[in-house]
Design a protein around this motif. Structure first.
Motif, mmCIF file in Angstrom:
data_model
loop_
_atom_site.group_PDB
_atom_site.id
_atom_site.type_symbol
_atom_site.label_atom_id
_atom_site.label_comp_id
_atom_site.label_asym_id
_atom_site.label_seq_id
_atom_site.Cartn_x
_atom_site.Cartn_y
_atom_site.Cartn_z
ATOM 1 N N GLN A 14 -49.953 5.538 23.217
ATOM 2 C CA GLN A 14 -48.544 5.519 23.596
ATOM 3 C C GLN A 14 -48.319 4.992 25.014
ATOM 4 O OE1 GLN A 14 -46.966 9.435 22.928
ATOM 5 N NE2 GLN A 14 -47.372 9.389 20.720
ATOM 6 N N GLU A 15 -49.361 4.480 25.668
ATOM 7 C CA GLU A 15 -49.215 3.903 27.009
ATOM 8 C C GLU A 15 -48.369 2.640 26.927
ATOM 9 O OE1 GLU A 15 -53.421 5.349 29.033
ATOM 10 O OE2 GLU A 15 -53.306 3.398 28.043
ATOM 11 N N THR A 16 -47.490 2.462 27.876
ATOM 12 C CA THR A 16 -46.599 1.301 27.880
ATOM 13 C C THR A 16 -47.252 0.144 28.616
ATOM 14 O OG1 THR A 16 -45.518 2.084 29.901
ATOM 15 C CG2 THR A 16 -44.563 2.762 27.793
#
Length: 437
Positions: free
Chosen positions: A185-187
């Motif tokens: 879920q890291e952008t």
């Protein structure tokens, strides 16, 4: 199901780290928050106060400018090898000035103070590197090396502030920045997962975990370890030497007035051109500017005939703290009493050679001839070891071998005159009494 997703994400991150072929490495005391790295610019401040009794010394007014660029390793292809023999390549830094920026200017100001002594203390300012890992300059994950360069500000350099620099000073640092691909879920595309700041004379050095005298991990432009019990050493760090001046008042002779306070004046010829601020006063609570920066070669004054900032009576003193090394002082006392004194001025302590100066009698309302050019063993590059002290001693002037003292002479004349008048009237009254008979 949520736990399974976390395990999968962690496994993917680990795989990507191995593909980068290098572990994260960080300078021990540097700070990292999201995409910023904070290092330190430090100046060692030395003073002649005892190690166990430091005094407040104002920072010098000096500024530094920083720039960042790719390390320019040319044909070199340096690597990092960890303790498990995993090796990764180091690439030349990209996006310097856009994707990767550094604090442009760091200012030290005399509005701030540090408690310092003969052991030294640290004046510090932050230097921040900011990274946008999603900038298009970064085409792939890996380790990127940058060169950070320090220069003096043209309008507030070391020479004008009295800040010294040792011969082994390095004005550059290398920053290795570790990037990996974002997972889960890291952008964004990339994530910073480590950094290390290093000192070296050449850009293309390898890191393999072994001891290398030519490559040093660093927290910035900082001092080596030290404290109030173990003195700092000015090695690979800028430093600022200061000393203290104690003006001591004494009186001598049974006729001297020990309660009378005399105004003192201290005139400084500064060794620096920028503004200098010192603390002084009998209670140490007064601040003054020795130099406002406008007239670096002029005399800068504390106290004086009409300034009541330094008023000293017998047994009292004032300590002027944080005088730049190499500055000299002229001390003058004003006789604002009704008595005539013989004045002696004596410089001891940090004085290079002990000097004793005695003047002629100083009449009431006059200034004594000054003790000139008292200084200290401290210089721009050599630390002082003790305070300088100027002792001003006033002694009542004896003017007659008959034993009369000038302060009592007018009263003696008046007393004799009164006795003569009394005798005259007694004689005159006797004659009138005889005529009446």
């Amino acid at each position: 199901m949520r736990t399974l997703r976390r395990i999968v994400a962690a496994a993917a991150a680990l795989q990507l780290l191995l593909l980068v072929h290098a572990p994260a490495a960080s300078a021990s005391d540097a700070l990292s928050k999201e995409n910023t790295m904070v290092f330190r610019k430090e100046i060692l401040v030395f003073n002649t106060a005892p190690a166990g009794a430091p005094v407040a010394v104002h920072y010098p007014n000096v500024s530094y400018v920083y720039s960042i660029a790719g390390a320019n390793m040319e044909d070199a292809a340096p690597t990092v090898t960890d303790s498990k023999e995993v090796t990764g390549r180091i690439y030349n830094g990209v996006g310097a000035g856009t994707a990767v920026t550094v604090t442009e200017r760091v200012d030290f100001s005399d509005e701030d103070t540090v408690l310092s002594s003969v052991n030294g203390a640290v004046a510090s300012r932050p230097v921040t590197v900011t990274v946008n890992p999603n900038d298009e300059a970064f085409e792939h994950a890996g380790i990127y090396r940058y060169l950070i360069t320090e220069t003096e500000a043209a309008d507030a350099g070391r020479a004008s502030a009295g800040v010294a620099r040792p011969g082994d000073y390095r004005s550059t640092r290398y920053l290795d920045l570790y990037l990996r691909r974002a997972v889960g879920q890291e952008t964004g595309r990339f994530v910073i997962y480590g950094f290390v700041l290093l000192e070296s004379d050449e850009p293309g050095f390898d890191l393999d975990g072994s001891e290398n005298a030519d490559v040093i991990k660093s927290n910035g432009f900082v001092a080596s370890a030290g404290n109030r019990n173990e003195p700092y050493e000015p090695t690979d760090v800028d430093y600022y030497n200061t000393y203290n001046l104690k003006i001591m008042k004494m009186t001598d002779g049974p006729l001297a007035d020990t309660n009378h306070a005399f105004p003192m004046k201290a005139e400084f010829r500064n060794a620096v051109g920028s503004r200098v601020t010192v603390d002084y006063g009998i209670s140490g609570e007064t601040t003054a500017h020795l130099n406002d920066g406008a007239n670096p070669d002029g005399l800068n004054t504390i106290g004086g005939e009409h300034q009541k900032s330094i008023m000293l009576s017998a047994g009292s003193s004032t300590l002027i703290c944080g005088i730049p090394a190499g500055s000299t002082v002229r001390v003058t006392e004003y006789n604002n009493s009704y008595d005539n004194y013989f004045v002696e001025m004596k410089a001891t302590g940090g004085q290079k050679t002990e000097v004793i100066y005695g003047t002629d009698t100083v009449s009431a309302g006059e200034a004594s001839k000054a003790f000139d050019s008292a200084d200290n063993t401290a210089t721009l590059t050599e630390k002082g070891t003790e305070n300088t002290q100027v002792t001003v001693t006033n002694t009542i002037a004896m003017v007659s071998p008959t034993g009369y003292v000038i302060r009592f002479l007018p009263f003696g004349v008046m007393a004799v005159f009164a006795i003569l008048i009394l005798i005259f009237f007694r004689f005159y009254n006797r004659e009138e009494d005889e005529d009446e008979i």
